[in-house]
Design a protein around this motif. Structure first.
Motif, PDB file in Angstrom:
ATOM      1  N   GLY A 172       0.531  -1.340   0.208  1.00 21.66           N
ATOM      2  CA  GLY A 172       0.082  -0.059   0.073  1.00 21.66           C
ATOM      3  C   GLY A 172       0.831   1.070  -0.098  1.00 21.66           C
ATOM      4  N   GLY A 173       2.230   0.972   0.034  1.00 24.46           N
ATOM      5  CA  GLY A 173       3.081   2.249   0.075  1.00 24.46           C
ATOM      6  C   GLY A 173       3.056   2.821  -1.341  1.00 24.46           C
ATOM      7  N   ARG A 174       2.459   3.993  -1.751  1.00 30.36           N
ATOM      8  CA  ARG A 174       2.454   4.474  -3.043  1.00 30.36           C
ATOM      9  C   ARG A 174       3.255   5.814  -3.035  1.00 30.36           C
ATOM     10  NH1 ARG A 174      -0.498   1.786  -6.810  1.00 30.36           N
ATOM     11  NH2 ARG A 174      -1.030   3.574  -8.020  1.00 30.36           N
ATOM     12  N   ALA A 175       3.861   6.264  -1.757  1.00 31.28           N
ATOM     13  CA  ALA A 175       4.367   7.478  -1.794  1.00 31.28           C
ATOM     14  C   ALA A 175       5.452   7.675  -2.674  1.00 31.28           C
ATOM     15  CB  ALA A 175       4.686   7.795  -0.243  1.00 31.28           C
ATOM     16  N   LEU A 176       6.398   6.488  -2.719  1.00 34.17           N
ATOM     17  CA  LEU A 176       7.393   6.728  -3.791  1.00 34.17           C
ATOM     18  C   LEU A 176       7.235   6.317  -5.289  1.00 34.17           C
ATOM     19  CD1 LEU A 176      10.071   4.836  -1.501  1.00 34.17           C
ATOM     20  CD2 LEU A 176       9.583   7.262  -1.653  1.00 34.17           C
ATOM     21  N   ARG A 177       5.853   6.172  -5.604  1.00 31.72           N
ATOM     22  CA  ARG A 177       5.290   5.751  -7.058  1.00 31.72           C
ATOM     23  C   ARG A 177       6.212   6.717  -8.082  1.00 31.72           C
ATOM     24  NH1 ARG A 177       1.111   4.087 -10.046  1.00 31.72           N
ATOM     25  NH2 ARG A 177       0.398   5.531 -11.653  1.00 31.72           N
ATOM     26  N   GLU A 178       6.232   7.814  -8.015  1.00 31.60           N
ATOM     27  CA  GLU A 178       6.878   8.718  -9.137  1.00 31.60           C
ATOM     28  C   GLU A 178       8.369   8.675  -8.871  1.00 31.60           C
ATOM     29  OE1 GLU A 178       4.804   9.866 -11.514  1.00 31.60           O
ATOM     30  OE2 GLU A 178       3.130   8.920 -10.619  1.00 31.60           O
ATOM     31  N   VAL A 180      10.084   6.094  -8.275  1.00 33.81           N
ATOM     32  CA  VAL A 180      10.491   4.876  -8.665  1.00 33.81           C
ATOM     33  C   VAL A 180      10.330   4.846  -9.987  1.00 33.81           C
ATOM     34  CG1 VAL A 180      10.125   2.330  -8.479  1.00 33.81           C
ATOM     35  CG2 VAL A 180      10.189   3.657  -6.555  1.00 33.81           C
ATOM     36  N   ARG A 181       9.168   5.201 -10.591  1.00 31.91           N
ATOM     37  CA  ARG A 181       8.850   5.392 -11.907  1.00 31.91           C
ATOM     38  C   ARG A 181       9.869   6.102 -12.758  1.00 31.91           C
ATOM     39  NH1 ARG A 181       3.026   4.108 -13.223  1.00 31.91           N
ATOM     40  NH2 ARG A 181       3.113   5.651 -14.861  1.00 31.91           N
ATOM     41  N   SER A 182      10.280   7.430 -11.943  1.00 30.85           N
ATOM     42  CA  SER A 182      10.984   8.367 -12.915  1.00 30.85           C
ATOM     43  C   SER A 182      12.586   7.741 -12.945  1.00 30.85           C
ATOM     44  CB  SER A 182      11.150   9.611 -11.931  1.00 30.85           C
ATOM     45  OG  SER A 182      11.942  10.550 -12.795  1.00 30.85           O
ATOM     46  N   ALA A 183      13.036   6.926 -11.890  1.00 31.64           N
ATOM     47  CA  ALA A 183      14.300   6.255 -11.954  1.00 31.64           C
ATOM     48  C   ALA A 183      14.359   5.295 -13.096  1.00 31.64           C
ATOM     49  CB  ALA A 183      14.389   5.906 -10.646  1.00 31.64           C
ATOM     50  N   ARG A 184      13.270   4.933 -13.560  1.00 29.49           N
ATOM     51  CA  ARG A 184      13.318   3.809 -14.484  1.00 29.49           C
ATOM     52  C   ARG A 184      12.798   4.489 -16.088  1.00 29.49           C
ATOM     53  NH1 ARG A 184      13.755  -1.494 -13.851  1.00 29.49           N
ATOM     54  NH2 ARG A 184      13.970  -2.143 -11.812  1.00 29.49           N
ATOM     55  N   GLY A 185      12.463   5.825 -15.911  1.00 31.84           N
ATOM     56  CA  GLY A 185      11.957   6.552 -17.028  1.00 31.84           C
ATOM     57  C   GLY A 185      10.780   6.063 -17.537  1.00 31.84           C
ATOM     58  N   SER A 261      12.820 -10.625  -5.052  1.00 25.57           N
ATOM     59  CA  SER A 261      12.379 -11.207  -3.651  1.00 25.57           C
ATOM     60  C   SER A 261      10.989 -10.544  -3.077  1.00 25.57           C
ATOM     61  CB  SER A 261      13.423 -10.983  -2.702  1.00 25.57           C
ATOM     62  OG  SER A 261      13.674  -9.603  -2.252  1.00 25.57           O
ATOM     63  N   HIS A 262      10.391 -11.341  -2.225  1.00 26.36           N
ATOM     64  CA  HIS A 262       9.100 -10.691  -1.570  1.00 26.36           C
ATOM     65  C   HIS A 262       9.100  -9.483  -0.903  1.00 26.36           C
ATOM     66  CE1 HIS A 262       5.576 -10.726   1.139  1.00 26.36           C
ATOM     67  NE2 HIS A 262       4.873 -11.010   0.026  1.00 26.36           N
ATOM     68  N   GLU A 263      10.237  -9.253  -0.114  1.00 33.07           N
ATOM     69  CA  GLU A 263      10.450  -7.960   0.484  1.00 33.07           C
ATOM     70  C   GLU A 263      10.534  -6.841  -0.497  1.00 33.07           C
ATOM     71  OE1 GLU A 263      15.453  -8.064   1.197  1.00 33.07           O
ATOM     72  OE2 GLU A 263      13.970  -8.738   2.724  1.00 33.07           O
ATOM     73  N   HIS A 264      10.988  -7.080  -1.649  1.00 33.76           N
ATOM     74  CA  HIS A 264      11.016  -5.825  -2.588  1.00 33.76           C
ATOM     75  C   HIS A 264       9.711  -5.518  -3.783  1.00 33.76           C
ATOM     76  CE1 HIS A 264      15.610  -6.498  -2.077  1.00 33.76           C
ATOM     77  NE2 HIS A 264      15.275  -5.162  -1.586  1.00 33.76           N
ATOM     78  N   MET A 265       8.751  -6.487  -3.535  1.00 32.23           N
ATOM     79  CA  MET A 265       7.474  -6.545  -4.235  1.00 32.23           C
ATOM     80  C   MET A 265       6.719  -5.400  -4.034  1.00 32.23           C
ATOM     81  SD  MET A 265       7.593  -8.543  -6.742  1.00 32.23           S
ATOM     82  CE  MET A 265       5.935  -8.109  -7.065  1.00 32.23           C
ATOM     83  N   PRO A 266       6.466  -4.740  -2.844  1.00 31.05           N
ATOM     84  CA  PRO A 266       5.719  -3.664  -2.605  1.00 31.05           C
ATOM     85  C   PRO A 266       6.128  -2.292  -3.476  1.00 31.05           C
ATOM     86  CG  PRO A 266       6.288  -4.447  -0.462  1.00 31.05           C
ATOM     87  CD  PRO A 266       6.961  -5.204  -1.506  1.00 31.05           C
ATOM     88  N   ALA A 267       7.478  -2.216  -3.993  1.00 29.80           N
ATOM     89  CA  ALA A 267       7.756  -1.178  -4.761  1.00 29.80           C
ATOM     90  C   ALA A 267       7.239  -1.319  -6.132  1.00 29.80           C
ATOM     91  CB  ALA A 267       9.204  -1.044  -4.545  1.00 29.80           C
ATOM     92  N   TRP A 268       7.125  -2.628  -6.479  1.00 29.46           N
ATOM     93  CA  TRP A 268       6.625  -2.946  -7.877  1.00 29.46           C
ATOM     94  C   TRP A 268       5.084  -2.739  -8.005  1.00 29.46           C
ATOM     95  CZ3 TRP A 268       9.733  -3.839 -12.246  1.00 29.46           C
ATOM     96  CH2 TRP A 268      11.196  -3.784 -11.735  1.00 29.46           C
ATOM     97  N   PHE A 269       4.342  -3.191  -7.189  1.00 32.16           N
ATOM     98  CA  PHE A 269       3.038  -2.800  -6.959  1.00 32.16           C
ATOM     99  C   PHE A 269       2.832  -1.344  -6.821  1.00 32.16           C
ATOM    100  CE2 PHE A 269       2.404  -7.243  -5.288  1.00 32.16           C
ATOM    101  CZ  PHE A 269       1.872  -7.859  -6.032  1.00 32.16           C
ATOM    102  N   GLY A 270       3.638  -0.630  -6.132  1.00 28.52           N
ATOM    103  CA  GLY A 270       3.243   0.785  -5.824  1.00 28.52           C
ATOM    104  C   GLY A 270       3.634   1.559  -7.018  1.00 28.52           C
ATOM    105  N   MET A 271       4.479   1.066  -8.075  1.00 27.88           N
ATOM    106  CA  MET A 271       4.531   1.839  -9.366  1.00 27.88           C
ATOM    107  C   MET A 271       3.493   1.545 -10.349  1.00 27.88           C
ATOM    108  SD  MET A 271       7.693   0.212 -11.467  1.00 27.88           S
ATOM    109  CE  MET A 271       8.935   0.246 -10.153  1.00 27.88           C
ATOM    110  N   ALA A 272       2.860   0.424 -10.166  1.00 29.82           N
ATOM    111  CA  ALA A 272       1.686  -0.184 -11.242  1.00 29.82           C
ATOM    112  C   ALA A 272       0.332   0.915 -11.267  1.00 29.82           C
ATOM    113  CB  ALA A 272       1.274  -1.361 -11.027  1.00 29.82           C
ATOM    114  N   ASP A 273      -0.085   0.581 -12.305  1.00 29.78           N
ATOM    115  CA  ASP A 273      -1.560   1.081 -12.156  1.00 29.78           C
ATOM    116  C   ASP A 273      -2.686   0.246 -12.084  1.00 29.78           C
ATOM    117  OD1 ASP A 273      -1.221   4.052 -13.101  1.00 29.78           O
ATOM    118  OD2 ASP A 273       0.026   3.117 -14.808  1.00 29.78           O
ATOM    119  N   LEU A 274      -2.272  -1.237 -12.551  1.00 31.58           N
ATOM    120  CA  LEU A 274      -3.467  -2.271 -12.245  1.00 31.58           C
ATOM    121  C   LEU A 274      -2.545  -3.546 -12.431  1.00 31.58           C
ATOM    122  CD1 LEU A 274      -4.572  -3.919 -15.153  1.00 31.58           C
ATOM    123  CD2 LEU A 274      -4.859  -1.287 -15.596  1.00 31.58           C
TER     124      LEU A 274
END
Length: 382
Positions: A172-178, A180-185, A261-274
């Protein structure tokens, strides 16, 4: 009261590099420690002690080169511990064996999938013997409950449903969404996420088949596929290589991210739209559905297995007909990509649904309710 939880021995507990059964055990069993003495049995791994504590639950780790040696180590540990309840995780064949070794204990079977009750894994006759030896059988969905009943009608009275869950504070942590997305272009892309193993069961080929239709309607779409064929490994398979070939003409619109790894998955969910879960068969629950919903994402999933019990069609996402995937999958994804308010509303409803019924605390409470039912039948002495 002393309770022992015997994991399959394929992965350690905790299992940072994979093992869905072990992950369920490591998250809900410690929550039982306020009510009974609990001990988890699993294999050892580099950097983990033979004995340790995991949030109130004691872990016994077996150094064993193979299945037989692992089982011998478990039995030796159980003899020293003398539990009144032994729960076998997802391995029906262990039930009669442990029942013979420990006739004074209640032996439960906790099924996390139907992989090991299928005809490929065990004969119908042996399965009925194994289920008959269990004092109680827990399953992770009503879909799986119906499957067990069909295979062994005499087991109906023993069955109880215990949904797995998530830690809502972890997702649920979407605070870093933009950021993280920006870092990957990817800041101007609409991201459709798949997360899971790259095996035919998961249906990633159906998702890639929908890509041409999605690109025509959404030229900024990006399909992000996170996972690999094997837990904790970046090894490829014939199927994963097939997926790469399918995606090659559309490489600008697809990104493959190997094992995360599971511990890094929240960031991937956080950057997605669906999130899309295109499994078309035999998905007893589908933990990725609740992880996505806990992250505030709408989910597009197939109307199969236990996923019908998680995703509320038209409320927290969409359920598509597995026989009409070619039409319905791109249609539902497009509808969500076109309507930001719909995505946000469904995402919020999904997280609310998780908080109401799919947390690890809910899992532990359901398990304790099953224990009370077993005690109520006179199956165990306090």
């Amino acid at each position: 009261m002393r309770a022992a939880f015997v994991t399959p021995g394929a992965y350690p507990v905790p299992a940072p590099r994979g093992g869905s059964v072990e992950r369920v055990v490591e998250n809900f069993v410690p929550l039982l420690a306020d009510h009974l003495e609990v001990r988890i049995y699993g294999r050892t791994a580099k950097g983990l002690p033979r004995r340790g504590m995991l949030h109130g639950a004691r872990c016994e780790r077996i150094r064993a080169p193979g299945r037989r040696a692992y089982l011998s180590g478990v039995v030796a540990g159980l003899r020293a511990y003398r539990p009144q309840l032994i729960e076998v995780e997802n391995r029906p064949r262990l039930v009669p064996l442990l029942k013979r070794q420990f006739p004074g204990a209640r032996v439960w079977l906790h099924l996390h999938s139907n992989t090991f009750i299928s005809g490929k894994a065990i004969s119908p006759k042996e399965l009925r013997t194994c289920l008959g030896a269990a004092d109680r059988i827990l399953v992770n969905s009503f879909f799986l409950k119906a499957d067990v009943e069909k295979r062994s009608p005499r087991s109906t009275a023993k069955l109880g449903v215990v949904y797995p869950g998530v830690d809502p504070a972890w997702f649920g942590g979407r605070a870093l969404r933009e950021a993280v997305r920006s870092a990957r272009g990817w800041q101007h892309r609409q991201i459709v996420l798949f997360a899971g193993r790259l095996i035919p069961l998961k249906g990633v080929h159906h998702l890639l088949a929908a890509l041409p239709a999605l690109v025509r309607r959404h030229p900024n779409v990006l399909m992000v596929i996170v996972g690999s064929p094997f837990y904790g490994s970046n090894r490829t398979s014939a199927y994963s290589r097939k997926l790469l070939r399918m995606a090659k003409p559309w490489r600008r619109y697809v990104h493959f991210e190997p094992y995360v790894s599971h511990e890094h998955m929240p960031a991937w969910f956080g950057m997605a739209d669906l999130t899309v879960v295109p499994s078309v068969r035999r998905e007893a629950f589908g933990l990725v559905n609740v992880e996505a919903m806990a992250s505030g994402l709408p989910v597009v999933a197939c109307r199969v297995g236990g996923m019908k019990e998680i995703v509320e069609d038209g409320v927290t996402g969409f359920l598509v007909d597995p026989h009409r995937l070619a039409v319905e999958l791109p249609e539902r994804i497009s509808l969500l990509l076109e309507d930001e308010m719909l995505r946000l509303r469904m995402g919020a409803m999904g997280r609310e649904r998780v908080l109401e019924r799919f947390t690890w605390r809910h899992t532990a409470d359901r398990w304790l309710a099953e224990l009370q039912r077993d005690l109520g039948t006179g199956g165990m002495e306090e």
